[in-house]
Design a protein around this motif. Structure first.
Motif: not given
Length: 106
Positions: A79-102
């Motif tokens: 996804d060369r347009e939107h990229g990838l966003g990873v949201h972590m909370k308390q050092m644990k994975m919370e959510h993965i989505q496109g950077v701009y929509t995260l």
């Protein structure tokens, strides 16, 4: 930084799991556009195979120590347009989505 050795395998495994669920959608899109899907969204078996396909672009650390949140923003081959966003909370994975929509999740 002190948690990087703990975070890295967890993030890579989570990205791999996420990628496995979306790869077919991207492969179909690249085929429709007349491009080789193996170049941008190949099938992978192991998380390490994604290392050459993602690049960390930025880290956003929450300004509230009580929240203990951070966002990792990657560019990625599929996804060369939107990229990838990873949201972590308390050092644990919370959510993965496109950077701009995260950030719309908050």
């Amino acid at each position: 930084m002190e948690y990087s050795s703990t975070i890295h395998p967890q993030v890579l495994e989570s990205i791999h799991h996420h990628y496995a669920g979306i790869v077919e959608k991207y492969r179909n899109a690249y085929s429709t556009w007349g491009e080789d899907p193996d170049e941008y969204a190949p099938y992978v078996e192991r998380p390490e195979q994604l290392l050459d396909r993602i690049q960390l672009m930025s880290i956003l650390i929450s300004d509230s120590s009580a929240k203990d949140e951070l966002y990792l923003n990657f560019s990625c081959s599929w996804d060369r347009e939107h990229g990838l966003g990873v949201h972590m909370k308390q050092m644990k994975m919370e959510h993965i989505q496109g950077v701009y929509t995260l950030y719309d999740l908050e």
